[in-house]
Design an enzyme around this catalytic site. Sequence first.
Site, PDB file in Angstrom:
ATOM      1  CG  ASP A 110      73.233   3.093  18.291  1.00 14.68           C
ATOM      2  OD1 ASP A 110      73.222   3.788  17.256  1.00 14.68           O
ATOM      3  OD2 ASP A 110      72.221   2.501  18.725  1.00 14.68           O
ATOM      4  CG  ASP A 111      76.150   2.423  22.672  1.00 18.26           C
ATOM      5  OD1 ASP A 111      75.067   2.992  22.434  1.00 18.26           O
ATOM      6  OD2 ASP A 111      76.227   1.255  23.080  1.00 18.26           O
ATOM      7  CG  HIS A 161      72.060   6.058  21.910  1.00 16.14           C
ATOM      8  ND1 HIS A 161      70.858   5.427  21.711  1.00 16.14           N
ATOM      9  CD2 HIS A 161      72.945   5.064  22.226  1.00 16.14           C
ATOM     10  CE1 HIS A 161      71.009   4.125  21.905  1.00 16.14           C
ATOM     11  NE2 HIS A 161      72.263   3.876  22.235  1.00 16.14           N
ATOM     12  CG  HIS A 165      73.606   3.616  26.677  1.00 13.35           C
ATOM     13  ND1 HIS A 165      73.523   2.267  26.930  1.00 13.35           N
ATOM     14  CD2 HIS A 165      73.440   3.743  25.348  1.00 13.35           C
ATOM     15  CE1 HIS A 165      73.334   1.610  25.803  1.00 13.35           C
ATOM     16  NE2 HIS A 165      73.277   2.497  24.820  1.00 13.35           N
ATOM     17  CG  HIS A 254      76.897  -0.760  19.230  1.00 10.48           C
ATOM     18  ND1 HIS A 254      76.166  -1.798  18.711  1.00 10.48           N
ATOM     19  CD2 HIS A 254      76.100  -0.136  20.142  1.00 10.48           C
ATOM     20  CE1 HIS A 254      74.970  -1.828  19.284  1.00 10.48           C
ATOM     21  NE2 HIS A 254      74.901  -0.832  20.160  1.00 10.48           N
TER      22      HIS A 254
END
Length: 294
Positions: A110-111, A161, A165, A254
Amino acid sequence: MENSKSFILPYKIFIALLIITSTLCLSLILPVNLKLAQLVGLDKPEEKIINAATNNQQLVAQFQNAMEATLNEQFKRQSLLSAAPSSFNSKVIYEIKPIKNKKVIALTFDDGPWEKTTQQTLDILKKNNVKATFFVVGKALQNNPRLGKQIVADGHAIANHTWNHWYHFMNPQVAAFEIDKTTELIYKVTGVKTNLFRPPGGHLSNGLVAHAKNKKYATLMWSADSRDFQKPAPATMVNTVLKNARPGGIVLLHDGGGDRTNTVKALPQIINKLRQQGYSFVTIPELLEMQEKK
Ligand SMILES: [Zn+2]
């Protein structure tokens, strides 16, 4: 005189034969239906030019159609890499129950994309022949389109995503912006239309998942949290993942959003140890395809 006449006759026959033979050969070689008359020059010159132009146009059209078909096929393949089966539309998924309890597991990152650590993650995955799923943040993808392209080129699934965020509550317009704008950018950068979504922080009731459900996204949570956001020592991270790994599981890691040095350090060990236990690695769409049918 006799001699020259007898020479002219075979010469004419020879030329005629030559024309017929080359015409036949050409008609076999050329994929277009050129008229015999055109080649031997019996048509009017203007007509010949028009016919030749039409044939050229046909050739170009055929070529364009073939190119389009190839591109469509390629696009379909790439899209499938990042699309959940329709039975998962509007669902929230934490893990699946795989057919025959097959030891499959999905690594998710993620991210990102994040300049250094996404590249390192991609390198490790490639070296170990592992396919994973990347839940990208729109803003980060805008800053690192090259890495977004590489994620897809390397055969990984790419997923949404959100743009910023955010964790806080969002009204329907903001939620729509957060999700739709990210999907649009993913498409613009990679050519992939994803229907996979993960809410930041796993928040299910701040407005984002409501929009995702309306738009038939599959919302992907996780069953094994590496807790890498707390930046534990790599060995601790490896143990946390192994402790929570099970067939059909989804591992949360991540590649961006902060210092992910320890995740990069732990990743080769996570892959090795899971492999030793008999796991094989799949992308989220592949995992969802393996769901045991009821
Ligand atoms: Zn996140």
